[in-house]
Design a protein around this motif. Structure first.
Motif, PDB file in Angstrom:
ATOM      1  N   TRP A 369       6.118   5.353  12.586  1.00  0.00           N
ATOM      2  CA  TRP A 369       5.106   4.809  11.306  1.00  0.00           C
ATOM      3  C   TRP A 369       3.804   4.243  11.899  1.00  0.00           C
ATOM      4  O   TRP A 369       2.570   4.405  11.509  1.00  0.00           O
ATOM      5  CB  TRP A 369       5.485   3.437  10.374  1.00  0.00           C
ATOM      6  CG  TRP A 369       6.077   2.416  11.027  1.00  0.00           C
ATOM      7  CD1 TRP A 369       7.174   2.168  11.602  1.00  0.00           C
ATOM      8  CD2 TRP A 369       5.027   1.400  11.445  1.00  0.00           C
ATOM      9  NE1 TRP A 369       7.117   0.886  12.301  1.00  0.00           N
ATOM     10  CE2 TRP A 369       6.024   0.224  12.155  1.00  0.00           C
ATOM     11  CE3 TRP A 369       3.759   0.938  11.096  1.00  0.00           C
ATOM     12  CZ2 TRP A 369       5.370  -1.064  12.589  1.00  0.00           C
ATOM     13  CZ3 TRP A 369       3.290  -0.271  11.641  1.00  0.00           C
ATOM     14  CH2 TRP A 369       4.123  -1.234  12.189  1.00  0.00           C
ATOM     15  N   GLU A 433      -0.801  -0.330  -1.385  1.00  0.00           N
ATOM     16  CA  GLU A 433       0.102   0.636  -1.108  1.00  0.00           C
ATOM     17  C   GLU A 433       1.211   0.654  -1.778  1.00  0.00           C
ATOM     18  O   GLU A 433       2.004   1.683  -2.126  1.00  0.00           O
ATOM     19  CB  GLU A 433       0.266   0.476   0.552  1.00  0.00           C
ATOM     20  CG  GLU A 433      -1.002   0.752   1.227  1.00  0.00           C
ATOM     21  CD  GLU A 433      -1.685   1.929   0.874  1.00  0.00           C
ATOM     22  OE1 GLU A 433      -1.142   2.856   0.813  1.00  0.00           O
ATOM     23  OE2 GLU A 433      -2.802   1.976   0.646  1.00  0.00           O
ATOM     24  N   ARG A 437       0.537   4.163  -3.568  1.00  0.00           N
ATOM     25  CA  ARG A 437       1.487   5.265  -2.686  1.00  0.00           C
ATOM     26  C   ARG A 437       3.117   4.989  -3.154  1.00  0.00           C
ATOM     27  O   ARG A 437       3.526   5.905  -3.543  1.00  0.00           O
ATOM     28  CB  ARG A 437       1.180   4.799  -1.472  1.00  0.00           C
ATOM     29  CG  ARG A 437       0.296   6.099  -0.740  1.00  0.00           C
ATOM     30  CD  ARG A 437      -1.157   6.145  -1.199  1.00  0.00           C
ATOM     31  NE  ARG A 437      -1.880   4.769  -1.239  1.00  0.00           N
ATOM     32  CZ  ARG A 437      -3.165   4.855  -1.632  1.00  0.00           C
ATOM     33  NH1 ARG A 437      -3.741   5.639  -2.237  1.00  0.00           N
ATOM     34  NH2 ARG A 437      -3.622   3.402  -1.341  1.00  0.00           N
ATOM     35  N   GLY A 438       3.471   3.587  -2.887  1.00  0.00           N
ATOM     36  CA  GLY A 438       5.012   3.374  -2.921  1.00  0.00           C
ATOM     37  C   GLY A 438       5.286   3.829  -4.460  1.00  0.00           C
ATOM     38  O   GLY A 438       6.671   4.623  -4.559  1.00  0.00           O
ATOM     39  N   TYR A 485       1.372   8.636   4.216  1.00  0.00           N
ATOM     40  CA  TYR A 485       2.579   8.089   3.648  1.00  0.00           C
ATOM     41  C   TYR A 485       3.550   9.093   3.534  1.00  0.00           C
ATOM     42  O   TYR A 485       4.685   9.090   3.765  1.00  0.00           O
ATOM     43  CB  TYR A 485       2.366   7.521   2.350  1.00  0.00           C
ATOM     44  CG  TYR A 485       3.482   7.113   1.287  1.00  0.00           C
ATOM     45  CD1 TYR A 485       4.595   6.284   1.885  1.00  0.00           C
ATOM     46  CD2 TYR A 485       3.489   7.673   0.191  1.00  0.00           C
ATOM     47  CE1 TYR A 485       5.576   6.288   0.979  1.00  0.00           C
ATOM     48  CE2 TYR A 485       4.716   7.480  -0.756  1.00  0.00           C
ATOM     49  CZ  TYR A 485       5.677   6.814  -0.149  1.00  0.00           C
ATOM     50  OH  TYR A 485       6.783   6.610  -1.000  1.00  0.00           O
ATOM     51  N   THR A 486       3.155  10.234   2.759  1.00  0.00           N
ATOM     52  CA  THR A 486       4.344  11.375   2.576  1.00  0.00           C
ATOM     53  C   THR A 486       4.806  12.035   4.000  1.00  0.00           C
ATOM     54  O   THR A 486       5.969  12.518   3.959  1.00  0.00           O
ATOM     55  CB  THR A 486       3.805  12.333   1.677  1.00  0.00           C
ATOM     56  OG1 THR A 486       2.341  12.928   2.248  1.00  0.00           O
ATOM     57  CG2 THR A 486       3.509  11.796   0.288  1.00  0.00           C
ATOM     58  N   ASN A 490       7.172   6.285   4.964  1.00  0.00           N
ATOM     59  CA  ASN A 490       7.182   4.969   5.503  1.00  0.00           C
ATOM     60  C   ASN A 490       5.938   4.395   4.850  1.00  0.00           C
ATOM     61  O   ASN A 490       5.044   4.767   5.248  1.00  0.00           O
ATOM     62  CB  ASN A 490       7.317   4.934   6.833  1.00  0.00           C
ATOM     63  CG  ASN A 490       7.900   3.485   7.055  1.00  0.00           C
ATOM     64  OD1 ASN A 490       7.715   2.458   6.519  1.00  0.00           O
ATOM     65  ND2 ASN A 490       8.565   3.140   8.242  1.00  0.00           N
ATOM     66  N   LEU A 491       6.093   3.506   4.077  1.00  0.00           N
ATOM     67  CA  LEU A 491       4.730   2.686   3.667  1.00  0.00           C
ATOM     68  C   LEU A 491       4.010   1.648   4.348  1.00  0.00           C
ATOM     69  O   LEU A 491       2.941   1.400   4.537  1.00  0.00           O
ATOM     70  CB  LEU A 491       5.368   1.879   2.336  1.00  0.00           C
ATOM     71  CG  LEU A 491       5.128   2.157   1.051  1.00  0.00           C
ATOM     72  CD1 LEU A 491       5.763   1.375  -0.027  1.00  0.00           C
ATOM     73  CD2 LEU A 491       4.021   2.769   0.630  1.00  0.00           C
ATOM     74  N   SER A 494       0.992   3.867   5.954  1.00  0.00           N
ATOM     75  CA  SER A 494      -0.271   3.482   5.005  1.00  0.00           C
ATOM     76  C   SER A 494      -0.796   2.246   5.084  1.00  0.00           C
ATOM     77  O   SER A 494      -1.961   2.136   4.892  1.00  0.00           O
ATOM     78  CB  SER A 494       0.171   4.178   3.668  1.00  0.00           C
ATOM     79  OG  SER A 494       1.445   3.545   2.894  1.00  0.00           O
TER      80      SER A 494
END
Length: 517
Positions: A369, A433, A437-438, A485-486, A490-491, A494
């Motif tokens: 990450w 995020e 994103r999450g 992220y994708t 893993n957050l 990002s």
């Protein structure tokens, strides 16, 4: 049951219309505000002017420093600053226009008058003395009251460059208190030469040289380091493109299933995903849940933004009178409330579908990450910079800016800066995020192709900042955040990218803000 569901959708639809209308009003309102980039350009011009005097106050022969020439290119720094100030004054004059708001009118006039003071000095320094005097004259004659400090300063400057010169009383004190940086040194230098104070002039030159050295360091921080990072980012982007071309596959695979009717495997629901397919498979809720979370959060955002000022007003407090530290506390309290409300909405919405909603988020310290976050930040630099330049030309310096900008640029309180840095570099990446994103991007991957999900989540992320000038640059940044992220699943990746971006922007603002002392 059917009636309840219909009522639920009706209420959600009405709330959506209200939220969309509020967002539209905010974006339209931001069009009347100047972009933050215009003000930043002024600060950078001032920094460039101050740094350019290093060669003049140094013993080295002119032209012996290629590094300095590379910093401001082939053009004369004074001419470069003059064009920039002329452009911004024209834009500010057009934007002011007729208005019924006395405070807005006064602020606009004060800004234009400040530009005129500096423009006159730039004209004088470039040998256009008649233009300098013509610029100062209306300001000097505008108000005969000595309390009008800009008028007093303009009259002093006008006298210094008149033929014959006219030395006003208290000229030195006025110039020292009303002018900053390069403009102060230029005006005081003219004053001391006319007064034939050679020893004082020598001391001033020494001070100017020290200021120029500091300006060079700051200029390197705001220009050279981002340029190096941007070039590195271009290399990373090229590497990614070559890597994807060699593998002869799309950079991001599609989700395992895009049909909303297929239920994911029960055993995967509360596990951390390792692939894009597993990421999509963890989404167990319908489209209406995605709709609900985002609309209710935007509604809560507007409510908190409205209720908090009302509470302060009822309590007898006026936020506009707060100092830098008070403004920082207020911003932190407001953002903390938004985070609390946002996390509550997310938890309550996902609880019917997941036994442990928090464990569903892909947050893990293992894996690559850190390298994804750092490389994503470097790759985002050239993309966002190019888009920002195009965006500035497209919107003609309109579209508003971050309300925290003034606090960051003008405050020298370290505690306030620490609070704001914690908010933008830690709290904002953590909450935004997880939400954009999450939750939002992850949810979209089940119903849309991966790239479409990344693009839509990036656009909504940009719109959430409620400034027209931010939409294009932040959409690009949001897409890079989604890509990282994708790919990393893993957050933390990002979040790191987001934190680095906000920290870099924040530190750059502090450097620019300290350059005009």
């Amino acid at each position: 049951m059917i009636k309840d569901r219909q009522l639920y959708k009706l209420i959600l639809s009405i709330l959506t219309v209200i939220v969309v209308a509020m967002i539209g009003l905010q974006l339209v309102s931001s069009w009347t505000q100047p972009q933050a980039q215009s003000q930043l350009n002024l600060y950078e011009s001032d920094l460039l002017l101050q740094a350019s005097t290093w060669q003049e106050t140094n013993d080295a022969e002119p032209g012996t420093s290629p590094l300095l020439e590379n910093l401001w290119g082939d053009s004369d720094p004074v001419q470069q600053a003059l064009k920039n100030y002329q452009k911004i004054k024209t834009s500010a004059t057009l934007q002011s226009g007729p208005t019924d708001d006395p405070e807005k009118r006064a602020a606009s006039e004060a800004f234009v008058n400040e530009l005129d003071l500096r423009l006159g000095l730039l004209y004088a320094r470039s040998g256009q003395v008649e233009d300098a005097i013509a610029t100062w004259t209306p300001l000097a004659e505008a108000a005969p009251s000595p309390g009008n400090q800009r008028a007093v300063t303009a009259a002093i400057l006008q006298g210094l460059w008149s033929d014959p010169p006219q030395l006003k009383p208290q000229a030195q004190q006025q110039l020292e208190s009303q002018l900053k940086g390069w403009f102060r040194y230029q005006s005081l230098s003219q004053l001391y030469q006319l007064q034939q104070r050679q020893e004082t002039l020598t001391t001033l030159r020494s001070q100017e040289h020290a200021a120029a050295e500091k300006a060079l360091t700051r200029l390197a921080a705001v220009q050279v380091f981002p340029a190096i990072g941007g070039l590195t980012g271009v290399g990373i982007l090229i590497f990614w493109l070559i890597q994807f071309a060699v593998k002869k596959r799309q950079s991001l695979p599609e989700a395992a299933s895009t049909a909303p009717t297929i239920e994911p495997i029960e055993a995967q629901a509360d596990q951390t995903p390792n692939t894009p397919q597993e990421l999509a498979a963890t989404v167990r809720w319908p489209v209406t849940t995605i709709w609900q979370v985002m609309v209710v959060w935007f509604a809560a955002f507007f409510c908190v933004s409205f209720v908090l000022p009302v509470v302060l007003y009822v309590a007898g407090a006026k936020p506009e009178t707060f100092g830098a530290r008070g403004q920082a506390y207020l911003a932190l309290i407001q953002y903390s409330l938004l985070m609390g409300v946002g996390f509550s909405i997310l938890y309550l919405s996902l609880k019917p579908f997941l036994s442990q909603p928090l464990k569903w988020l892909p947050l893990r310290w293992q894996g690559s990450w850190f390298s994804w976050g750092l490389s994503g930040y470097l790759a985002a630099l050239p993309l966002v910079i190019v888009i920002s330049v195009l965006n500035q030309k497209l919107l003609q310096n309109q579209g508003g800016g971050n309300p925290l900008l003034e606090i960051i640029l003008n405050s020298h309180d370290r505690f306030s800066m620490g609070l704001l840095l914690f908010m933008v570099a830690v709290l904002a990446p953590l909450f935004e995020e997880i939400l954009f994103r999450g939750f939002f991007l992850t949810s979209l991957t089940r119903y849309l192709p991966m790239w479409s999900a990344i693009g839509l989540s990036g656009l909504v992320f940009a719109i959430a900042h409620l400034n027209l000038s931010d939409i294009l640059p932040l959409t690009v940044l949001g897409c890079m955040l989604g890509f990282v992220y994708t790919r990393s699943q893993n957050l933390l990746a990002s979040m790191l990218l987001h934190g680095l971006w906000n920290s870099g922007s924040f530190i750059g603002l502090i450097i620019l803000g300290s350059s005009v002392s």
